[in-house]
Design a protein around this motif. Structure first.
Motif, PDB file in Angstrom:
ATOM      1  N   TYR A   1       0.087   6.563  -3.970  1.00  0.00           N
ATOM      2  CA  TYR A   1      -0.388   6.109  -2.680  1.00  0.00           C
ATOM      3  C   TYR A   1       0.872   6.137  -1.915  1.00  0.00           C
ATOM      4  O   TYR A   1       0.856   5.897  -0.449  1.00  0.00           O
ATOM      5  CB  TYR A   1      -1.106   4.979  -2.722  1.00  0.00           C
TER       6      TYR A   1
ATOM      7  N   ARG B   1      -0.870  -0.844  -5.942  1.00  0.00           N
ATOM      8  CA  ARG B   1      -2.084  -0.137  -6.703  1.00  0.00           C
ATOM      9  C   ARG B   1      -1.459   0.915  -7.651  1.00  0.00           C
ATOM     10  O   ARG B   1      -1.746   1.130  -8.879  1.00  0.00           O
ATOM     11  CB  ARG B   1      -2.999   0.475  -5.919  1.00  0.00           C
ATOM     12  N   ASP B   2      -0.777   1.975  -7.042  1.00  0.00           N
ATOM     13  CA  ASP B   2      -0.314   3.059  -7.746  1.00  0.00           C
ATOM     14  C   ASP B   2       0.763   3.701  -6.800  1.00  0.00           C
ATOM     15  O   ASP B   2       0.458   3.859  -5.533  1.00  0.00           O
ATOM     16  CB  ASP B   2      -1.427   4.013  -8.006  1.00  0.00           C
TER      17      ASP B   2
ATOM     18  N   GLY C   1       0.862  -1.119   0.011  1.00  0.00           N
ATOM     19  CA  GLY C   1      -0.088  -0.086   0.166  1.00  0.00           C
ATOM     20  C   GLY C   1       0.991   1.360   0.002  1.00  0.00           C
ATOM     21  O   GLY C   1       1.430   1.830  -1.002  1.00  0.00           O
TER      22      GLY C   1
ATOM     23  N   ASP D   1      -4.573   4.555   4.694  1.00  0.00           N
ATOM     24  CA  ASP D   1      -5.452   4.727   3.396  1.00  0.00           C
ATOM     25  C   ASP D   1      -6.068   3.451   2.625  1.00  0.00           C
ATOM     26  O   ASP D   1      -5.134   2.842   2.061  1.00  0.00           O
ATOM     27  CB  ASP D   1      -4.750   5.597   2.442  1.00  0.00           C
ATOM     28  N   PRO D   2      -7.107   2.990   3.119  1.00  0.00           N
ATOM     29  CA  PRO D   2      -7.599   1.808   2.278  1.00  0.00           C
ATOM     30  C   PRO D   2      -7.530   1.480   0.862  1.00  0.00           C
ATOM     31  O   PRO D   2      -7.592   0.601   0.174  1.00  0.00           O
ATOM     32  CB  PRO D   2      -8.865   1.239   2.959  1.00  0.00           C
ATOM     33  N   ASP D   3      -7.603   2.925   0.207  1.00  0.00           N
ATOM     34  CA  ASP D   3      -7.565   2.845  -1.172  1.00  0.00           C
ATOM     35  C   ASP D   3      -6.280   2.698  -1.751  1.00  0.00           C
ATOM     36  O   ASP D   3      -6.074   2.356  -2.965  1.00  0.00           O
ATOM     37  CB  ASP D   3      -8.213   4.521  -1.477  1.00  0.00           C
ATOM     38  N   ALA D   4      -5.192   2.546  -0.889  1.00  0.00           N
ATOM     39  CA  ALA D   4      -4.119   2.486  -1.195  1.00  0.00           C
ATOM     40  C   ALA D   4      -3.519   1.023  -1.907  1.00  0.00           C
ATOM     41  O   ALA D   4      -2.609   0.669  -2.680  1.00  0.00           O
ATOM     42  CB  ALA D   4      -2.936   2.733  -0.295  1.00  0.00           C
TER      43      ALA D   4
ATOM     44  N   PRO E   1      -7.203  -3.885  -5.795  1.00  0.00           N
ATOM     45  CA  PRO E   1      -8.419  -4.452  -5.641  1.00  0.00           C
ATOM     46  C   PRO E   1      -8.526  -5.924  -5.536  1.00  0.00           C
ATOM     47  O   PRO E   1      -7.505  -6.510  -6.070  1.00  0.00           O
ATOM     48  CB  PRO E   1      -9.031  -4.066  -6.952  1.00  0.00           C
TER      49      PRO E   1
END
Length: 113
Positions: free
Chosen positions: A75, A71-72, A54, A90-93, A96
């Protein structure tokens, strides 16, 4: 670890001694972990697996034998060597779930692919 929500996994370390974790890794067809001590232990045992990154940079903390999923780079923490507790989670880090499943299927040689 003690106090964390149970994820109903097949095998979870739950405060096992390091020797027991090493034994599990040695018997596993593959393994999956977030960036933690597990990928480093597995690397010393020559057991590649899948690591979910992450905010940590796999170019710094990853092992070449693993499938290091990121992911990217946007992050990533700006201060990679600070303690995790010094950063807001940051859970978006994280990648999927579909990408994780694809990596696992590739690792185990899914015959349907």
């Amino acid at each position: 670890c003690t106090g964390e929500e149970d994820l109903d996994c097949t095998i979870r370390s739950n405060d096992l001694p390091l020797a027991s974790i090493a034994e599990i890794l040695g018997k596993s067809e593959t393994w999956i972990s977030v960036d933690s001590f597990v990928p480093h232990m597995a690397a010393t045992l020559g057991r590649p697996g899948i690591v979910l990154f992450g905010p940590s940079d796999p170019r710094i903390f990853g092992h070449a034998g693993n499938v290091n999923l990121l992911r990217d780079r946007k992050y990533l923490r700006t201060k990679q060597f600070w303690l995790w507790s010094q950063h807001e989670p940051d859970p978006d880090a994280f990648v999927p779930a579909k990408q994780v499943v694809e990596a696992v299927l590739l690792a185990v040689g899914d015959p349907k692919r």
